[in-house]
Design a protein around this motif. Structure first.
Motif, PDB file in Angstrom:
ATOM      1  N   ASN A  94      38.623   7.996  51.934  1.00  0.00           N
ATOM      2  CA  ASN A  94      38.027   8.762  50.233  1.00  0.00           C
ATOM      3  C   ASN A  94      38.221  10.452  50.720  1.00  0.00           C
ATOM      4  O   ASN A  94      37.134  10.328  51.413  1.00  0.00           O
ATOM      5  N   PRO A  95      38.972  11.189  50.833  1.00  0.00           N
ATOM      6  CA  PRO A  95      39.579  10.779  49.313  1.00  0.00           C
ATOM      7  C   PRO A  95      41.116   9.961  49.602  1.00  0.00           C
ATOM      8  O   PRO A  95      41.273   9.950  50.747  1.00  0.00           O
ATOM      9  N   ILE A  96      42.097   8.883  48.200  1.00  0.00           N
ATOM     10  CA  ILE A  96      42.763   8.579  48.685  1.00  0.00           C
ATOM     11  C   ILE A  96      44.256   9.520  48.616  1.00  0.00           C
ATOM     12  O   ILE A  96      44.203  10.650  47.690  1.00  0.00           O
ATOM     13  N   LEU A 189      36.695  -2.579  43.228  1.00  0.00           N
ATOM     14  CA  LEU A 189      36.571  -1.651  43.970  1.00  0.00           C
ATOM     15  C   LEU A 189      36.502  -0.135  42.628  1.00  0.00           C
ATOM     16  O   LEU A 189      35.747   1.096  43.170  1.00  0.00           O
ATOM     17  N   PHE A 190      37.713   0.219  42.405  1.00  0.00           N
ATOM     18  CA  PHE A 190      37.629   1.346  41.012  1.00  0.00           C
ATOM     19  C   PHE A 190      36.687   1.614  39.925  1.00  0.00           C
ATOM     20  O   PHE A 190      36.421   2.637  39.402  1.00  0.00           O
ATOM     21  N   SER A 196      38.275   9.487  44.673  1.00  0.00           N
ATOM     22  CA  SER A 196      38.885  10.873  44.287  1.00  0.00           C
ATOM     23  C   SER A 196      40.363  10.914  45.450  1.00  0.00           C
ATOM     24  O   SER A 196      40.705  10.130  46.573  1.00  0.00           O
ATOM     25  N   PHE A 197      41.619  11.212  44.926  1.00  0.00           N
ATOM     26  CA  PHE A 197      42.911  11.260  44.861  1.00  0.00           C
ATOM     27  C   PHE A 197      43.450  12.453  45.132  1.00  0.00           C
ATOM     28  O   PHE A 197      42.974  13.212  44.322  1.00  0.00           O
ATOM     29  N   GLU A 198      44.723  12.107  46.315  1.00  0.00           N
ATOM     30  CA  GLU A 198      45.073  13.684  46.166  1.00  0.00           C
ATOM     31  C   GLU A 198      46.365  13.385  47.110  1.00  0.00           C
ATOM     32  O   GLU A 198      46.682  12.043  47.205  1.00  0.00           O
ATOM     33  N   TRP A 199      47.549  14.259  46.986  1.00  0.00           N
ATOM     34  CA  TRP A 199      48.166  14.149  47.751  1.00  0.00           C
ATOM     35  C   TRP A 199      49.164  14.819  48.903  1.00  0.00           C
ATOM     36  O   TRP A 199      48.156  15.772  47.913  1.00  0.00           O
ATOM     37  N   LYS A 200      49.439  14.410  49.446  1.00  0.00           N
ATOM     38  CA  LYS A 200      50.279  15.563  50.613  1.00  0.00           C
ATOM     39  C   LYS A 200      51.632  15.876  51.127  1.00  0.00           C
ATOM     40  O   LYS A 200      52.158  14.008  51.183  1.00  0.00           O
ATOM     41  N   SER A 201      51.672  16.686  51.144  1.00  0.00           N
ATOM     42  CA  SER A 201      54.146  16.642  51.119  1.00  0.00           C
ATOM     43  C   SER A 201      54.047  17.479  52.804  1.00  0.00           C
ATOM     44  O   SER A 201      53.446  18.939  51.342  1.00  0.00           O
ATOM     45  N   THR A 202      54.727  18.247  52.971  1.00  0.00           N
ATOM     46  CA  THR A 202      55.045  18.705  53.969  1.00  0.00           C
ATOM     47  C   THR A 202      56.619  18.968  53.102  1.00  0.00           C
ATOM     48  O   THR A 202      56.921  20.239  53.503  1.00  0.00           O
ATOM     49  N   LEU A 203      57.438  18.730  52.486  1.00  0.00           N
ATOM     50  CA  LEU A 203      58.652  18.551  51.894  1.00  0.00           C
ATOM     51  C   LEU A 203      59.230  18.915  50.967  1.00  0.00           C
ATOM     52  O   LEU A 203      59.437  19.631  50.565  1.00  0.00           O
ATOM     53  N   LEU A 204      57.789  18.013  50.475  1.00  0.00           N
ATOM     54  CA  LEU A 204      58.594  18.020  48.551  1.00  0.00           C
ATOM     55  C   LEU A 204      57.752  18.740  48.227  1.00  0.00           C
ATOM     56  O   LEU A 204      56.062  19.236  48.511  1.00  0.00           O
ATOM     57  N   SER A 205      57.593  19.899  47.448  1.00  0.00           N
ATOM     58  CA  SER A 205      57.493  20.915  46.358  1.00  0.00           C
ATOM     59  C   SER A 205      55.930  19.849  45.610  1.00  0.00           C
ATOM     60  O   SER A 205      56.738  18.875  45.213  1.00  0.00           O
ATOM     61  N   ALA A 206      55.201  20.236  45.147  1.00  0.00           N
ATOM     62  CA  ALA A 206      54.750  20.655  43.319  1.00  0.00           C
ATOM     63  C   ALA A 206      55.719  19.624  42.440  1.00  0.00           C
ATOM     64  O   ALA A 206      55.336  19.137  41.802  1.00  0.00           O
ATOM     65  N   ASP A 207      56.944  20.127  42.009  1.00  0.00           N
ATOM     66  CA  ASP A 207      57.529  20.060  41.082  1.00  0.00           C
ATOM     67  C   ASP A 207      58.106  18.526  41.219  1.00  0.00           C
ATOM     68  O   ASP A 207      58.516  17.224  40.069  1.00  0.00           O
ATOM     69  N   ALA A 208      58.643  18.111  42.479  1.00  0.00           N
ATOM     70  CA  ALA A 208      58.929  17.184  42.973  1.00  0.00           C
ATOM     71  C   ALA A 208      58.407  16.152  42.859  1.00  0.00           C
ATOM     72  O   ALA A 208      58.182  14.632  42.597  1.00  0.00           O
ATOM     73  N   ILE A 209      56.983  16.288  42.961  1.00  0.00           N
ATOM     74  CA  ILE A 209      55.777  15.065  43.042  1.00  0.00           C
ATOM     75  C   ILE A 209      55.439  15.144  41.569  1.00  0.00           C
ATOM     76  O   ILE A 209      55.327  13.894  41.571  1.00  0.00           O
ATOM     77  N   ILE A 210      55.671  16.097  40.726  1.00  0.00           N
ATOM     78  CA  ILE A 210      55.837  15.422  39.442  1.00  0.00           C
ATOM     79  C   ILE A 210      56.568  14.794  39.089  1.00  0.00           C
ATOM     80  O   ILE A 210      56.145  13.417  38.100  1.00  0.00           O
ATOM     81  N   ALA A 239      41.950  16.767  46.642  1.00  0.00           N
ATOM     82  CA  ALA A 239      41.080  16.095  46.218  1.00  0.00           C
ATOM     83  C   ALA A 239      40.293  16.957  45.510  1.00  0.00           C
ATOM     84  O   ALA A 239      39.371  17.225  45.233  1.00  0.00           O
ATOM     85  N   LEU A 240      40.153  16.448  44.050  1.00  0.00           N
ATOM     86  CA  LEU A 240      39.154  17.066  42.837  1.00  0.00           C
ATOM     87  C   LEU A 240      38.090  15.870  42.062  1.00  0.00           C
ATOM     88  O   LEU A 240      38.590  14.337  42.270  1.00  0.00           O
ATOM     89  N   ASN A 241      37.077  16.007  42.144  1.00  0.00           N
ATOM     90  CA  ASN A 241      36.009  14.948  41.525  1.00  0.00           C
ATOM     91  C   ASN A 241      36.002  14.805  40.039  1.00  0.00           C
ATOM     92  O   ASN A 241      35.611  13.702  39.977  1.00  0.00           O
ATOM     93  N   PRO A 242      35.904  16.038  39.412  1.00  0.00           N
ATOM     94  CA  PRO A 242      36.389  15.710  38.198  1.00  0.00           C
ATOM     95  C   PRO A 242      36.325  14.032  37.807  1.00  0.00           C
ATOM     96  O   PRO A 242      37.338  12.957  38.156  1.00  0.00           O
TER      97      PRO A 242
END
Length: 433
Positions: A94-96, A189-190, A196-210, A239-242
């Motif tokens: 956590n974050p996931i 569990l949820f 908290s949730f996040e995404w991580k990527s070295t190759l993909l941009s934010a637009d690609a993730i969208i 990761a954001l907490n709202p």
């Protein structure tokens, strides 16, 4: 498994064994089967069932089916455990990391699905699954008796490509349970903890993730699972907490998991199960097989007007053997005695049983109408060899009461007396029970 499929399985096993190793000693069993007013198919199946009970196949089949049921229950429990472990593994941090968690939840599911589909389409003539071949290998190692080993090849021969449907049903059932268990734990569990949730990527941009998030979430969105907004996706690189952001990603993750995991397995399970039920009802013996054609000649009914159909018409059965009397079923027979011998006039003499045809005729007669009392006359000058003793035993088995009568004090009398057979004289036939 339905009783009809079990008996067909045994029949195909007997057929396979006899094709490889020759016919069983089945004269008396054939006689029992021929006395039944039923169709040829039913007589063939009944013969195989009786032979299976003699040579251990019947009990071996019950052991195999019992082992399968026990294994099935253990695998169900294991599936529940695996599903729970899958969720705890995916949410262990956590974050996931969203896409890593998604891969953890559905990765093995997709890999096994591809393997199963490959077996389904490319190994259809081998039963539709590599598991069948593993089963065959294990059976050969566990069972040393050759007749028992033939149960699995006979199963494959009888069911053919239909096996892939039952294998598909079982595999998808297990995965349905695994993913259902994972979904339940995921929801619990949820509902009870903050993630908290996040995404991580070295190759993909934010637009690609969208774009990827929208592609994966399109089908779930049709079923009511909302998509995270583009701004939320961009901001979730860290990761954001709202609460609204956490809720949005949790709903998206649940929707993707249900649509591409649980729903896929459930639909495949239903398709395989229905197809198996429908196709298994069409399984029949191939009576055009040369071995069955030969067997059909030996399984001629003792009734004079049996129609060899699966559904018999309304017939009155008539016996072709005229020697059967309408009396009390009390008979005297002479076995291996010269026909110059004169039986007692007071006894209902059935005949001399010195030829194969005469012996077969009386066994057929007694199969249809067992004797109430049967006295077997023996010439003690004749040695009690295996053939005559076997025939006497068959006569005894087809009579409610039976006795042996030594008509003389022959040179083999001592050997006959050593057998401790139940003895009587003709007066026994006239006595009451």
């Amino acid at each position: 498994m339905r009783e009809q499929l079990k008996t067909l399985w045994l029949t195909e096993t007997i057929h396979l064994i006899e094709s490889e190793s020759g016919r069983f000693a089945d004269q008396d069993i054939n006689r029992q089967v021929n006395a039944m007013p039923t169709s040829l198919v039913n007589r063939i199946v009944m013969r195989a069932t009786l032979l299976s009970k003699q040579n251990g196949l019947y009990s071996a089949q019950k052991i195999i089916l019992r082992s399968i049921k026990l294994s099935f229950l253990l695998l169900l429990l294991l599936s529940i455990f695996l599903g729970s472990s899958l969720t705890f593994s995916a949410l262990s941090q956590n974050p996931i990391n969203l896409y890593w968690a998604l891969f953890s939840l559905l990765g093995v599911h997709f890999i096994t699905l591809i393997i199963w589909l490959g077996s389904f389409f490319f190994f259809s003539r081998f039963g539709g699954s590599l598991l069948i071949h593993c089963w065959l290998w294990i059976a050969e190692k566990l069972y040393q008796k050759k007749t028992v080993q033939q149960l699995i090849p006979a199963f494959i021969s009888l069911f053919g490509s239909r096996i892939r449907w039952v294998i598909g049903f079982v595999l998808n059932l297990f995965w349905t349970i695994i993913l259902s268990s994972a979904l339940i734990i995921l929801i619990v569990l949820f509902s009870t903890q903050h993630y908290s949730f996040e995404w991580k990527s070295t190759l993909l941009s934010a637009d690609a993730i969208i774009r990827l998030t929208h592609y994966l979430g399109y089908l779930p969105s049709l079923l009511g699972f909302s998509l995270p907004k583009d701004e939320v996706i961009k901001l979730s690189e860290h990761a954001l907490n709202p609460g609204d952001i956490r809720s949005s990603w949790a709903i998206w993750l649940l929707g993707v998991f249900i649509c591409y995991g649980l729903a896929v397995r459930f639909v495949l399970m239903i398709i395989c199960g229905i197809t198996w039920l429908v196709s298994s009802r069409k399984i029949k013996l191939n009576l055009n097989d040369p071995d069955y054609q030969i067997l059909a000649q030996q399984l001629q009914p003792l009734f004079s007007n049996v129609v060899d159909e699966d559904k018999l018409g309304e017939h009155k059965w008539q016996l072709p053997i005229s020697q059967i009397e309408d009396g009390q079923g009390v008979y005297l027979v002479a076995v291996d005695i010269g026909e110059t011998w004169n039986p007692p006039d007071s006894s209902p003499f059935y005949g001399f049983l010195n030829t194969h045809e005469a012996r077969r005729a009386i066994l057929d007669s007694l199969q249809l109408k067992p004797a109430h009392k049967l006295l077997i006359a023996i010439d003690t000058d004749r040695a009690p060899d295996r053939g005559i003793l076997n025939f006497i035993q068959q006569l005894i088995n087809k009579s409610q009461q039976s006795r042996i009568w030594f008509i003389n004090q022959g040179k083999q009398l001592h050997n006959w007396q050593s057998l401790s057979l139940p003895l009587a004289n003709p007066n026994w036939l006239e006595q009451g029970d």
